[in-house]
Scaffold this active site. Sequence first.
Site, PDB file in Angstrom:
ATOM      1  N   ASN A 181       0.819  -1.223   0.000  1.00 54.41           N
ATOM      2  CA  ASN A 181       0.000   0.000   0.000  1.00 54.41           C
ATOM      3  C   ASN A 181       0.854   1.275   0.000  1.00 54.41           C
ATOM      4  O   ASN A 181       0.353   2.365   0.190  1.00 54.41           O
ATOM      5  CB  ASN A 181      -1.034  -0.019   1.137  1.00 54.41           C
ATOM      6  CG  ASN A 181      -0.416   0.079   2.510  1.00 54.41           C
ATOM      7  OD1 ASN A 181       0.732   0.507   2.665  1.00 54.41           O
ATOM      8  ND2 ASN A 181      -1.166  -0.308   3.523  1.00 54.41           N
ATOM      9  N   LEU A 183       2.549   3.216   1.723  1.00 54.43           N
ATOM     10  CA  LEU A 183       2.811   4.177   2.792  1.00 54.43           C
ATOM     11  C   LEU A 183       3.147   3.458   4.099  1.00 54.43           C
ATOM     12  O   LEU A 183       2.387   2.617   4.568  1.00 54.43           O
ATOM     13  CB  LEU A 183       1.590   5.079   2.989  1.00 54.43           C
ATOM     14  CG  LEU A 183       1.284   6.000   1.798  1.00 54.43           C
ATOM     15  CD1 LEU A 183      -0.040   6.713   2.013  1.00 54.43           C
ATOM     16  CD2 LEU A 183       2.415   7.005   1.584  1.00 54.43           C
ATOM     17  N   GLU A 367      17.901 -17.962  13.401  1.00 53.79           N
ATOM     18  CA  GLU A 367      17.240 -18.276  14.670  1.00 53.79           C
ATOM     19  C   GLU A 367      15.836 -17.702  14.756  1.00 53.79           C
ATOM     20  O   GLU A 367      14.977 -18.233  15.472  1.00 53.79           O
ATOM     21  CB  GLU A 367      18.087 -17.750  15.838  1.00 53.79           C
ATOM     22  CG  GLU A 367      19.441 -18.429  15.991  1.00 53.79           C
ATOM     23  CD  GLU A 367      20.501 -17.937  15.007  1.00 53.79           C
ATOM     24  OE1 GLU A 367      20.272 -16.928  14.304  1.00 53.79           O
ATOM     25  OE2 GLU A 367      21.568 -18.580  14.935  1.00 53.79           O
TER      26      GLU A 367
END
Lengths: 625, 625
Positions: A181, A183, A367
């Site tokens: 999107n 932003l 990890e």
Amino acid sequence: MSTDRASLLPALKNLATQLRIDSARSTTAAGSGHPTSCFSMADITAALFFSEMRFEPKNPQNPDADRFILSKGHAAPILYAAWAAAGAFDRSELLKLRQLGSDLEGHPTPRLPFVDVATGSLGQGICAAIGCALNARRIGSDYRTYVLLGDGESAEGSVWEAANVGGRDKLDNLCGITDVNRLGQSQPTMWQHDLAQFERRWTAFGWHAIVIDGHDVNAILNAFDEARNTKGRPTMILARTEKGKGVSFTEGKDNWHGKAMKKDELEKAIAELEKQIVPGVGVKGPELIRKPAARERPVVTPTPVPPPSYKLGDQVATREAFGDALAKLGVADPRVVVLDADVKNSTYTDRFEKVAPERFFENFIAEQVMVGAAMGLSARGAIPFPSTFACFLYRAADFVRMAAIGSNNIKLAGTHAGISIGEDGPSQMALEDLAMCTAEPSFTVLYPCDAVSAERLIVEAARVKGPVYVRISRPKTPVIYPNDETFPVGGLKVLHESADDVVTVIGAGVTVFEALKAYDELKSSGTSIRVIDLYSLAPIDTKGLIAAAKATKGRVITVEDHYAAGGVGDAVAGAIADAGFAVHRLAVREIPRSGKPEELLERFGISASHIVAAVASLVGAAVVR
Amino acid sequence: MSTDRASLLPALKNLATQLRIDSARSTTAAGSGHPTSCFSMADITAALFFSEMRFEPKNPQNPDADRFILSKGHAAPILYAAWAAAGAFDRSELLKLRQLGSDLEGHPTPRLPFVDVATGSLGQGICAAIGCALNARRIGSDYRTYVLLGDGESAEGSVWEAANVGGRDKLDNLCGITDVNRLGQSQPTMWQHDLAQFERRWTAFGWHAIVIDGHDVNAILNAFDEARNTKGRPTMILARTEKGKGVSFTEGKDNWHGKAMKKDELEKAIAELEKQIVPGVGVKGPELIRKPAARERPVVTPTPVPPPSYKLGDQVATREAFGDALAKLGVADPRVVVLDADVKNSTYTDRFEKVAPERFFENFIAEQVMVGAAMGLSARGAIPFPSTFACFLYRAADFVRMAAIGSNNIKLAGTHAGISIGEDGPSQMALEDLAMCTAEPSFTVLYPCDAVSAERLIVEAARVKGPVYVRISRPKTPVIYPNDETFPVGGLKVLHESADDVVTVIGAGVTVFEALKAYDELKSSGTSIRVIDLYSLAPIDTKGLIAAAKATKGRVITVEDHYAAGGVGDAVAGAIADAGFAVHRLAVREIPRSGKPEELLERFGISASHIVAAVASLVGAAVVR
């Protein structure tokens, strides 16, 4: 219910609009939240819930139901709205969003029956999704796992750890969707609407990438079809969307991240959205939901785990006993799985791999995805042991935090704890791992000192519910417990006691043996001390500790192969403080360095000689009050 | 000294052989270590040190010298061998590898003057290298930064965070080398010798990738040339190598990871290696080293930071004061830099960006590279403030650990600490951040409660040497200190005291105001308490705390917006335990949830009412002994 595409599209469009309306309403009611982050993913969500996924709204934990993980957890309002629209609960509940009395929190947690893992710390949901997808293989189910990410979130390294593992493991039952999107919170994202940047990355990491317009429902459905039909690799759907989509004053606009609309804005927005409702669509959301195939699943009944079989006095590293215990568990319980980060030959988890290779998951040196995948596996009924050197578990600290929030049934095992590893030096020494895990209220923290207690506590770890950490050491230590000794969680062992004890000395792990040496030395000079092996740090045996403190006139010494903060000393001090007792702590108090283990215990103040000196000083000194 | 390529190649080959010999010898002398991980990178190292890099062996901190970071820190022996061969210290020192008395530790630390950051926790060196490269821009130097990674290490997510930032920032002064030696610790790596896998990934992330035979010195030199001439993006040299290269019984062989040779194996290895020495090469290593351009650098003299200018009683969030203090520091001191992870509008670091945009580094949502780059920047003289929500700093916990080991001069700032953030819920609440930082012996930990103390402590943080953490809150709180109040590190403020005080109540941050409310309430019912603002947790004012404890007959209550382990209570308890005092701790003791801030303080036991109740209970109860 099967519906042809032509009649499905307007129905889904309307459902998406409804989800936008509900997200706007609930965040305004709450006075905070992220409506515009919901708007961008509304069409995808509608397509996913009301056409693509197979699930039962009232029984979200059906083991064969498809999974949906909202990795961008701040879009929680639309997740809740979707489940409400599906019929999981009443829509009116949505207006309690973010209230203390409601489980519809600011970000999703497994307090809600349809949430597998807590999200809201970005980049974690896709790691958990790897675990869900692996679990489908474990139980032989055809359920699919869907995970929705934000575009800004894709900058998190953990996303690329998951990408590697998903590609390597050819998880074609996994489908990601990135809601691009454009932003972020404070500014446009790194790649904005340059979808090729995303496509290049996911393809390079071995995924099938599909670029679509994330507001074109037909394109979304086609992409889901394509993902389902892509074999041998996972799919990432890269959906170009607009933040705030559907409302003129939020669509593609800056400065709307994490802001609820004011009441008048909400009214305007709803008026705009309601105009987008396609009239004359009869079909309702719940009618569209696809069901998982009905299937009988046998109840898992683990067989008993054979007891340890060591000889008193034998030198055995707890890490070796850990490997043996895992191997026994692997045979006894098909729910037990092990996750490694390329240290299986040092942690001895390769012994599990030998007996249950199909339940051994190699993540290589990554990890975060190791712990994240364990969270996903645990959410689907597995009992995962993610294991590496204790210091490297710290790389996944934020996953540990989120596992605690979600109370995931994961069993972290960290070997090579403390300075007793010796020559490798400080970067390989875990000295804050106990702090990491005791900090979390939902964690059980165990710390065996010998092979018998190690085996027993690993089995306990698998048995108790919720997140567990087992701290394991590198050096060989003598077997001090008989094979039939039991180690209930929340207990401790008094190794020496007499009516003449002047001080209680509490060790754990390798320092138990320093305490025992100190006992011998002091005994020979006529001083008697009580020696405790505190194998369970959380829960902790408050009663037992207070009794010992009382018996030794409040003189308590802790000694630990860990930094002073958040370890054994603090745990004991916290337990006995309200009884009025203080604790003298022997712990590592500076950055250590390379050297021989015994040299280091001496140099950094946690050896027998330091215990003897501390006892002398405590007994000699009048207690100041 | 400039040497033509034809005569350079045999010299470098011999230097590489010598480095292999030295690495083998030192690890056998130590009885542990990773000789075969050194062998694979010996040719690269020789080319780097004795042809490519510009540096002064006796003055490694020359600000214009090229940097070399060994990200695969377990290959430390060859790093040490290279510096010895360059003339930095005597080669005989190498045989003290891993001994307690030597700074030649198992993995490199900045105890050595030629090491910028401690490595050994994989995937971190390249993040630090980003910081070194950014610093060259800050000081206007043409120095280049080289970082050598292992292939197994490339699975760490932090590597890809660094890849993104390096690509986005077009760091063409940065050159990575991946030593693709195919073998991990426990098994072959994920991609083994499939160099295309690496090439695809680095290219996708915006780097110039060069695939070479890592044992062909000419190819290595050409790759360095190409990297130096590549503009607008960093370069990653992907070097196909053999682990254990040069010795018949280790080259490309399994089960040699992290193993020193036995004495007889060493003799055989050296005999084989010595046969590889090209005879008749006259030139010596040190003669080949290129020097950095001589350049005068003016001494930086920061201007004074203007004092705070608030009005007593005004409501100002500490995060806002933090932003203001950073902006002032930005003007006063060109060494100060700020790193963000897409939350600058919430942490108010955008106020720094406004005054010093060229020293503001946006990492987007990637906390590991943010902290890692700060480590690199600090190693090169900058004073970096990596800042995000306190809970998300936890994503970089392992970097914090390594920064502590390296005593890097970084200033972590974590905003939005604790449950007082309210509705966003537990995933956004830092409740273990104090534990993370107080655990580390080298950390200074500060925690302002109002705007004045926040500004003052940020300036202190920049001033003190070594790693600092400043914990910052979200809510607005009243200004309680005059603008000229000073806050020395290691101090505390007694806000209320009288001879009648029955209990000492210690708060920090938002709980200071709960303590003040409790004071008012108790005062009105005739009970007097001492109230302390513990703004400095590490170092901690032991004397001041003991004095207060004594004055209130050992009755001490701590109250904190943090989990019970590793926070304010444990810090105070640890400080006053040896004086015989125990601490009653009010802290968050269960997983919190969404709600209004004040509701949550009440619900989770850290509000004024809980303090009042705790005081009553302590005063009422006979102290058990």
